[in-house]
Design a protein around this motif. Sequence first.
Motif, PDB file in Angstrom:
ATOM      1  N   ARG A 117       0.480  -1.194   0.060  1.00  0.00           N
ATOM      2  CA  ARG A 117       0.019   0.044   0.088  1.00  0.00           C
ATOM      3  C   ARG A 117       0.858   1.276   0.086  1.00  0.00           C
ATOM      4  N   GLU A 118       1.904   1.324   0.752  1.00  0.00           N
ATOM      5  CA  GLU A 118       2.884   2.345   0.639  1.00  0.00           C
ATOM      6  C   GLU A 118       3.250   2.522  -0.836  1.00  0.00           C
ATOM      7  N   LYS A 119       3.653   1.397  -1.500  1.00  0.00           N
ATOM      8  CA  LYS A 119       4.296   1.608  -2.836  1.00  0.00           C
ATOM      9  C   LYS A 119       3.208   2.249  -3.751  1.00  0.00           C
ATOM     10  N   ASN A 166       2.998  10.581  -7.682  1.00  0.00           N
ATOM     11  CA  ASN A 166       3.512  10.780  -8.709  1.00  0.00           C
ATOM     12  C   ASN A 166       2.858  10.950  -9.935  1.00  0.00           C
ATOM     13  N   LYS A 167       1.716  10.441 -10.114  1.00  0.00           N
ATOM     14  CA  LYS A 167       0.926  10.525 -11.357  1.00  0.00           C
ATOM     15  C   LYS A 167      -0.773  10.397 -10.850  1.00  0.00           C
ATOM     16  N   PRO A 168      -1.590  10.945 -11.580  1.00  0.00           N
ATOM     17  CA  PRO A 168      -2.792  11.330 -11.373  1.00  0.00           C
ATOM     18  C   PRO A 168      -3.663   9.988 -11.389  1.00  0.00           C
ATOM     19  N   PHE A 169      -3.300   8.897 -12.149  1.00  0.00           N
ATOM     20  CA  PHE A 169      -3.945   7.588 -12.242  1.00  0.00           C
ATOM     21  C   PHE A 169      -3.196   6.623 -12.252  1.00  0.00           C
ATOM     22  N   VAL A 170      -3.935   5.493 -11.508  1.00  0.00           N
ATOM     23  CA  VAL A 170      -3.259   4.341 -11.597  1.00  0.00           C
ATOM     24  C   VAL A 170      -4.222   3.369 -12.033  1.00  0.00           C
ATOM     25  N   SER A 171      -3.881   2.318 -13.028  1.00  0.00           N
ATOM     26  CA  SER A 171      -4.885   1.180 -13.172  1.00  0.00           C
ATOM     27  C   SER A 171      -4.731  -0.075 -12.564  1.00  0.00           C
ATOM     28  N   LEU A 172      -5.535  -0.719 -12.623  1.00  0.00           N
ATOM     29  CA  LEU A 172      -5.550  -2.091 -12.267  1.00  0.00           C
ATOM     30  C   LEU A 172      -4.502  -2.818 -12.718  1.00  0.00           C
ATOM     31  N   HIS A 173      -4.602  -2.827 -13.919  1.00  0.00           N
ATOM     32  CA  HIS A 173      -3.616  -3.678 -14.796  1.00  0.00           C
ATOM     33  C   HIS A 173      -2.033  -3.077 -14.488  1.00  0.00           C
ATOM     34  N   MET A 211       2.888  -4.402 -11.533  1.00  0.00           N
ATOM     35  CA  MET A 211       3.904  -4.156 -10.617  1.00  0.00           C
ATOM     36  C   MET A 211       3.914  -5.307  -9.350  1.00  0.00           C
ATOM     37  N   PHE A 212       2.928  -5.664  -9.020  1.00  0.00           N
ATOM     38  CA  PHE A 212       2.820  -6.976  -8.076  1.00  0.00           C
ATOM     39  C   PHE A 212       2.276  -8.261  -8.639  1.00  0.00           C
ATOM     40  N   PRO A 213       3.100  -8.800  -9.355  1.00  0.00           N
ATOM     41  CA  PRO A 213       2.724 -10.228 -10.265  1.00  0.00           C
ATOM     42  C   PRO A 213       2.202 -11.315  -9.225  1.00  0.00           C
ATOM     43  N   ASP A 214       2.706 -11.322  -8.065  1.00  0.00           N
ATOM     44  CA  ASP A 214       2.469 -12.297  -6.856  1.00  0.00           C
ATOM     45  C   ASP A 214       1.240 -11.936  -5.983  1.00  0.00           C
ATOM     46  N   VAL A 215       0.565 -10.934  -6.481  1.00  0.00           N
ATOM     47  CA  VAL A 215      -0.694 -10.467  -5.690  1.00  0.00           C
ATOM     48  C   VAL A 215      -1.763 -10.727  -6.579  1.00  0.00           C
ATOM     49  N   SER A 227      -5.440 -10.313  -8.196  1.00  0.00           N
ATOM     50  CA  SER A 227      -6.322  -9.110  -8.589  1.00  0.00           C
ATOM     51  C   SER A 227      -7.288  -8.793  -7.596  1.00  0.00           C
ATOM     52  N   MET A 228      -7.884  -9.461  -7.129  1.00  0.00           N
ATOM     53  CA  MET A 228      -8.820  -9.427  -6.005  1.00  0.00           C
ATOM     54  C   MET A 228      -8.327  -8.726  -4.783  1.00  0.00           C
ATOM     55  N   THR A 229      -6.915  -8.945  -4.352  1.00  0.00           N
ATOM     56  CA  THR A 229      -6.261  -8.282  -3.389  1.00  0.00           C
ATOM     57  C   THR A 229      -5.960  -6.865  -3.699  1.00  0.00           C
ATOM     58  N   LEU A 230      -5.541  -6.839  -4.859  1.00  0.00           N
ATOM     59  CA  LEU A 230      -5.160  -5.249  -5.506  1.00  0.00           C
ATOM     60  C   LEU A 230      -6.761  -4.596  -5.394  1.00  0.00           C
TER      61      LEU A 230
END
Length: 64
Positions: A6-8, A15-22, A27-31, A33-36
Amino acid sequence: MNFDRREKIRDMLRNKPFVSLHELEEMFPDVSSMTLRRDIDYFEKSRPYCRRRHKKYDKTVKSF
């Protein structure tokens, strides 16, 4: 681990206005989609000025 992830995500939003689920999935391949998605929900609930729009996390009003 949850806190570090969550800190990441928070740093990304600084640093950017949008972050997509993709983007988060890449960025977190071991996590899962539901957790994200739960992380996104966490930010939406804890920061009323942030919202999800078209599968993107949008920081529209204030910085973190």
